[in-house]
Design a protein around this motif. Structure first.
Motif: not given
Length: 222
Positions: A21-22, A170-175, A183-184
């Motif tokens: 749900c999140w 290498f990056q702040p988010f998976i995306g 990420d979600y």
């Protein structure tokens, strides 16, 4: 257009804790879509929308009903193409499917064993009976027996996050520079642990913990 998200909670309706749900909560926020969240207990799910689904999340978007977090994300992407993309193309969609498979194979079993007794204790009496019966059958052990391995699961948890930790160099988010549905998916697993009383699974300085905080800030926007 009325938009309702049915999600999962325990005896306290103000604490919806389902990881799936999140995922949808963040997907809706990502798309900038208004919605009303209606958390329910385990044994109430079958009564929703004339028995539409045995599980939540369920999204009602006007006349449309959609179940399953990934199916909902695809629906939102296709229905609201003018809004920010959840996948940023076919590659992002394929990546999200891989990330979901990894999360459900690696993170979800660990969080289940860490949190299962806590979740049981958060539920009302009817849901407790359902949860104990269904989870003990699934796990092949009593909840109390599962709890005996909880500390070992907590100790092993940081290593399970190694692929995510290495990527975050290498990056702040998976995306990439901004979060996407991938990420979600992983955020849902961590939020599930946190909201069922299992904080501190990672060192506060762990890059994965920092990533989680960045995602958490996004849930508080709007």
């Amino acid at each position: 257009m009325s938009r309702v998200l049915y999600s999962l909670c325990g005896a306290d309706g103000s604490v919806p804790f389902s990881p799936h749900c999140w995922k949808v909560v963040l997907a809706l926020k990502h798309k900038g879509l208004d919605f009303e969240e209606k958390p329910v207990g385990f044994t109430e799910i079958a009564k929703l929308e004339n028995g539409f689904s045995k599980t939540v999340p369920i999204l009602r978007d006007g006349d449309q009903l959609i179940a399953d977090s990934f199916a909902i994300a695809i629906y939102l992407e296709q229905t609201y193409p003018d809004r920010p993309s959840l996948f940023s193309g076919e590659g992002g969609l394929a990546m999200a499917r891989f990330v979901e498979a990894w999360s459900q194979a690696t993170l979800h079993p660990a969080v289940t064993r860490i949190a299962v007794k806590h979740i049981h204790d958060m539920l009302g009496p009817v849901d407790q009976a359902y949860f104990r019966e269904s989870r003990e059958a699934r796990l092949g052990a009593t909840l109390e027996e599962v709890v005996t391995g909880r500390e070992a699961e907590i100790a092993a948890f940081p290593e399970k996050c190694a692929p995510l930790r290495n990527m975050l160099k290498f990056q702040p988010f998976i995306g990439g520079n901004e979060p996407l549905f991938c990420d979600y998916i992983v955020f849902g697993a961590f939020q599930w642990a946190a909201l069922t009383g299992n904080t501190g699974l990672l060192d506060p300085n762990d890059p994965v913990a920092n990533w989680f905080e960045r995602c958490l800030e996004f849930t508080q926007e709007g």
